[in-house]
Design a protein around this motif. Structure first.
Motif, PDB file in Angstrom:
ATOM      1  N   ASN A  93       0.717  -1.155   0.016  1.00 47.37           N
ATOM      2  CA  ASN A  93       0.099   0.075  -0.100  1.00 47.37           C
ATOM      3  C   ASN A  93       0.877   1.154   0.050  1.00 47.37           C
ATOM      4  OD1 ASN A  93      -2.530  -1.375  -0.018  1.00 47.37           O
ATOM      5  ND2 ASN A  93      -2.819  -1.412   2.056  1.00 47.37           N
ATOM      6  N   ILE A  94       1.854   1.044   0.573  1.00 46.19           N
ATOM      7  CA  ILE A  94       2.797   2.375   0.428  1.00 46.19           C
ATOM      8  C   ILE A  94       3.602   3.069  -0.488  1.00 46.19           C
ATOM      9  CG2 ILE A  94       3.490   2.172   3.196  1.00 46.19           C
ATOM     10  CD1 ILE A  94       6.099   1.040   2.091  1.00 46.19           C
ATOM     11  N   LYS A  95       3.315   2.035  -1.800  1.00 51.51           N
ATOM     12  CA  LYS A  95       3.668   2.318  -3.151  1.00 51.51           C
ATOM     13  C   LYS A  95       5.026   3.001  -3.192  1.00 51.51           C
ATOM     14  CE  LYS A  95      -0.610   1.708  -4.698  1.00 51.51           C
ATOM     15  NZ  LYS A  95      -0.982   0.313  -5.414  1.00 51.51           N
ATOM     16  N   GLN A  96       6.026   2.210  -2.510  1.00 48.00           N
ATOM     17  CA  GLN A  96       7.465   2.560  -2.566  1.00 48.00           C
ATOM     18  C   GLN A  96       8.181   2.139  -4.030  1.00 48.00           C
ATOM     19  OE1 GLN A  96      10.103   0.111  -2.331  1.00 48.00           O
ATOM     20  NE2 GLN A  96       8.322  -1.446  -2.541  1.00 48.00           N
ATOM     21  N   ASN A  97       9.097   2.756  -4.363  1.00 50.98           N
ATOM     22  CA  ASN A  97       9.958   2.190  -5.449  1.00 50.98           C
ATOM     23  C   ASN A  97      11.450   1.749  -5.193  1.00 50.98           C
ATOM     24  OD1 ASN A  97      10.917   4.836  -5.087  1.00 50.98           O
ATOM     25  ND2 ASN A  97      10.481   5.586  -7.011  1.00 50.98           N
ATOM     26  N   LEU A  98      11.758   1.582  -4.001  1.00 50.13           N
ATOM     27  CA  LEU A  98      12.732   0.897  -3.631  1.00 50.13           C
ATOM     28  C   LEU A  98      13.144  -0.359  -3.657  1.00 50.13           C
ATOM     29  CD1 LEU A  98      13.444   3.492  -0.431  1.00 50.13           C
ATOM     30  CD2 LEU A  98      13.938   3.809  -2.861  1.00 50.13           C
ATOM     31  N   LEU A  99      12.296  -0.949  -3.371  1.00 51.98           N
ATOM     32  CA  LEU A  99      12.424  -2.531  -3.147  1.00 51.98           C
ATOM     33  C   LEU A  99      11.521  -3.184  -4.168  1.00 51.98           C
ATOM     34  CD1 LEU A  99      13.026  -3.573   0.579  1.00 51.98           C
ATOM     35  CD2 LEU A  99      14.534  -2.760  -1.024  1.00 51.98           C
ATOM     36  N   LYS A 100      11.917  -4.394  -4.666  1.00 52.18           N
ATOM     37  CA  LYS A 100      10.887  -5.457  -5.286  1.00 52.18           C
ATOM     38  C   LYS A 100      10.331  -6.254  -4.194  1.00 52.18           C
ATOM     39  CE  LYS A 100      12.237  -3.895  -9.281  1.00 52.18           C
ATOM     40  NZ  LYS A 100      11.281  -3.010 -10.224  1.00 52.18           N
ATOM     41  N   TRP A 101       9.466  -6.901  -4.657  1.00 52.84           N
ATOM     42  CA  TRP A 101       8.836  -8.154  -3.762  1.00 52.84           C
ATOM     43  C   TRP A 101       8.588  -9.316  -4.457  1.00 52.84           C
ATOM     44  CZ3 TRP A 101       3.640  -9.892  -3.593  1.00 52.84           C
ATOM     45  CH2 TRP A 101       2.728  -9.308  -4.468  1.00 52.84           C
ATOM     46  N   CYS A 102       8.524 -10.622  -3.832  1.00 51.92           N
ATOM     47  CA  CYS A 102       7.727 -11.713  -4.472  1.00 51.92           C
ATOM     48  C   CYS A 102       7.275 -12.557  -3.293  1.00 51.92           C
ATOM     49  CB  CYS A 102       8.941 -12.528  -5.159  1.00 51.92           C
ATOM     50  SG  CYS A 102      10.292 -13.213  -4.104  1.00 51.92           S
ATOM     51  N   LEU A 103       6.771 -13.785  -3.653  1.00 52.43           N
ATOM     52  CA  LEU A 103       6.114 -14.640  -2.603  1.00 52.43           C
ATOM     53  C   LEU A 103       7.028 -15.887  -2.542  1.00 52.43           C
ATOM     54  CD1 LEU A 103       2.109 -14.429  -3.195  1.00 52.43           C
ATOM     55  CD2 LEU A 103       3.623 -13.236  -1.338  1.00 52.43           C
ATOM     56  N   ILE A 104       6.728 -16.627  -1.221  1.00 50.92           N
ATOM     57  CA  ILE A 104       7.291 -17.990  -1.059  1.00 50.92           C
ATOM     58  C   ILE A 104       5.777 -18.554  -0.808  1.00 50.92           C
ATOM     59  CG2 ILE A 104       8.349 -19.395   0.491  1.00 50.92           C
ATOM     60  CD1 ILE A 104      10.049 -17.078   1.228  1.00 50.92           C
ATOM     61  N   LEU A 105       5.539 -19.620  -1.534  1.00 50.35           N
ATOM     62  CA  LEU A 105       4.441 -20.312  -1.585  1.00 50.35           C
ATOM     63  C   LEU A 105       4.733 -21.660  -0.909  1.00 50.35           C
ATOM     64  CD1 LEU A 105       2.504 -19.926  -4.799  1.00 50.35           C
ATOM     65  CD2 LEU A 105       2.318 -18.364  -2.991  1.00 50.35           C
ATOM     66  N   GLY A 106       3.649 -22.247  -0.121  1.00 49.12           N
ATOM     67  CA  GLY A 106       3.873 -23.669   0.425  1.00 49.12           C
ATOM     68  C   GLY A 106       3.866 -23.254   1.994  1.00 49.12           C
ATOM     69  N   THR A 107       3.828 -22.114   2.505  1.00 52.65           N
ATOM     70  CA  THR A 107       3.893 -21.725   3.837  1.00 52.65           C
ATOM     71  C   THR A 107       2.547 -21.899   4.661  1.00 52.65           C
ATOM     72  OG1 THR A 107       3.976 -19.529   3.576  1.00 52.65           O
ATOM     73  CG2 THR A 107       6.087 -20.462   3.702  1.00 52.65           C
ATOM     74  N   ASN A 108       1.422 -21.432   3.603  1.00 49.97           N
ATOM     75  CA  ASN A 108       0.138 -21.645   4.112  1.00 49.97           C
ATOM     76  C   ASN A 108      -0.820 -21.942   3.209  1.00 49.97           C
ATOM     77  OD1 ASN A 108      -0.417 -20.275   6.845  1.00 49.97           O
ATOM     78  ND2 ASN A 108       1.423 -19.047   6.346  1.00 49.97           N
ATOM     79  N   PRO A 109      -2.077 -22.329   3.416  1.00 53.96           N
ATOM     80  CA  PRO A 109      -2.913 -22.571   1.975  1.00 53.96           C
ATOM     81  C   PRO A 109      -2.943 -21.383   1.178  1.00 53.96           C
ATOM     82  CG  PRO A 109      -3.845 -23.397   4.258  1.00 53.96           C
ATOM     83  CD  PRO A 109      -2.720 -22.553   4.612  1.00 53.96           C
ATOM     84  N   PHE A 110      -3.030 -21.713  -0.090  1.00 54.84           N
ATOM     85  CA  PHE A 110      -3.032 -20.968  -1.184  1.00 54.84           C
ATOM     86  C   PHE A 110      -4.181 -21.327  -2.091  1.00 54.84           C
ATOM     87  CE2 PHE A 110      -1.189 -18.619  -4.855  1.00 54.84           C
ATOM     88  CZ  PHE A 110      -1.033 -17.280  -4.354  1.00 54.84           C
ATOM     89  N   ASN A 111      -5.226 -20.503  -2.421  1.00 57.58           N
ATOM     90  CA  ASN A 111      -6.126 -21.250  -3.384  1.00 57.58           C
ATOM     91  C   ASN A 111      -6.251 -20.484  -4.636  1.00 57.58           C
ATOM     92  OD1 ASN A 111      -7.707 -18.632  -2.856  1.00 57.58           O
ATOM     93  ND2 ASN A 111      -8.837 -19.594  -1.084  1.00 57.58           N
ATOM     94  N   LYS A 112      -7.090 -20.884  -5.166  1.00 55.28           N
ATOM     95  CA  LYS A 112      -7.003 -20.143  -6.831  1.00 55.28           C
ATOM     96  C   LYS A 112      -7.665 -18.733  -6.722  1.00 55.28           C
ATOM     97  CE  LYS A 112      -8.345 -24.518  -9.324  1.00 55.28           C
ATOM     98  NZ  LYS A 112      -9.256 -25.284 -10.237  1.00 55.28           N
ATOM     99  N   GLU A 113      -8.496 -18.204  -5.725  1.00 58.49           N
ATOM    100  CA  GLU A 113      -8.485 -17.001  -5.844  1.00 58.49           C
ATOM    101  C   GLU A 113      -7.336 -16.026  -5.239  1.00 58.49           C
ATOM    102  OE1 GLU A 113     -10.545 -19.377  -4.313  1.00 58.49           O
ATOM    103  OE2 GLU A 113     -12.024 -19.238  -5.868  1.00 58.49           O
ATOM    104  N   ASP A 114      -6.505 -16.595  -4.453  1.00 56.97           N
ATOM    105  CA  ASP A 114      -5.181 -16.095  -4.020  1.00 56.97           C
ATOM    106  C   ASP A 114      -4.471 -16.036  -5.397  1.00 56.97           C
ATOM    107  OD1 ASP A 114      -6.030 -15.996  -1.415  1.00 56.97           O
ATOM    108  OD2 ASP A 114      -5.503 -17.972  -1.048  1.00 56.97           O
TER     109      ASP A 114
END
Length: 317
Positions: A93-114
């Protein structure tokens, strides 16, 4: 492409927004662990509050990470509206432009909507990509995760996701690489026990990089510490903590950390890996962290300063 240096975010530090937040506060409630407290910790009498749930704190984290050479955060996945997603949500939400990000999946349930939400995020300039391929780390091998990976691949349209498998051993590396058709292999961290020296731990870790390289491309990972005794003293609900009294290694000296991190950079250069993954930004009660901590009322930047020094000497020539 420049080398992208990333750190794992394990964002359980949310206090009463989720029961897990109160559990991990308790793990660090003993004064012998106060040297691990992040810079935003607060004391209320003899009780410690560790709450990374406001915009100011997240902005400071981003600024510190960027200033000392971190390029991206790899967020362990927590479901929307779980309370544990608060740091990720604020970060986006802070809309910064300093860092990129990505996800690590498999740590919690993740469905098709996610998955649909994530696929939309791929279009963002802030989502970490390699040659326009969105990076996703995979923490676990299981049927439900395979189905989600297959769904993401089919629904990503113009994007071809770059999947990196986080494994624990060669056997799992072989099976996961085959099952998921991975683009690269890596590991969440390298565990150790019985006060293993950091030099031995880092040597074992570097041997693993080479072993995985026989199977696929490798994203070298750097374990910056590992000591789960706080969870032996105050067990948490999501894992069995009985053996954690022995699961600890010696914390690295600054010189040891620099040496190991430089070896990761050298390995990535020789083997043409665009990514390096650090364990971790904020795994305070597990012992793996580089985020600034409190020290006698001041903020301690020692680990980040060590990382920046190695980056400046080896990646900015």
């Amino acid at each position: 492409m420049k080398k992208m240096i990333g750190a794992i975010r394990w964002d359980a530090w949310v206090g009463d927004a989720n029961p897990v937040g109160l559990e991990v506060e308790k793990t660090l409630s003993n004064s012998k662990y106060y040297h691990r407290l992040p810079f935003y910790s607060k004391f209320n009498g003899d009780k410690v509050k560790i709450r990374c749930i406001d915009e100011d704190t997240i902005k400071r984290e981003v600024e510190y990470a960027y200033e000392y050479g971190i390029d991206y955060f790899a967020f362990c996945w927590y479901p929307h509206n779980s309370g544990l997603d608060i740091p990720r949500r604020i970060f986006l939400n802070i809309k910064q432009n300093l860092l990129k990000w990505c996800l690590i999946l498999g740590t919690n349930p993740f469905n098709k909507e996610d998955a649909d939400w994530l696929i939309k995020e791929f279009a963002s300039d802030s989502y970490l990509k390699i040659e326009n391929r969105p990076v996703i780390f995979l923490f676990d091998v299981n049927e439900s995760l395979y189905k989600i990976v297959d769904y993401i691949r089919k629904k990503s349209n113009e994007y071809l996701p770059y999947f990196v498998g986080l494994v624990w051993n060669v056997e799992q590396a072989k099976s996961m690489n085959l099952l998921f058709e991975l683009d690269a292999l890596s590991q969440y961290a390298t565990p150790g026990k019985d006060n293993l020296s950091y030099n031995i731990l880092s040597s074992l870790e570097e041997d693993k990089w080479k072993q995985y390289l026989d199977i696929n491309k490798v994203v070298p990972w750097v374990t910056t510490g590992r000591d789960k005794r706080p969870r032996f003293d105050n067990p948490v609900s999501w894992e069995i903590c009985d053996n954690f009294v022995r699961e600890f290694i010696q914390f690295p000296t600054i010189l040891e950390l620099k040496h190991h991190f430089k070896n990761a950079i050298d390995f990535s250069r020789v083997n043409e890996s665009d990514l390096i993954l650090i364990y971790a930004w904020n795994e305070f009660d597990e012992g793996g962290f580089i985020e600034p901590t409190l020290s006698n009322g001041k903020i301690n930047f020692d680990k980040l300063e060590a990382i920046k020094d190695v980056i400046d000497k080896n990646l900015k020539m």
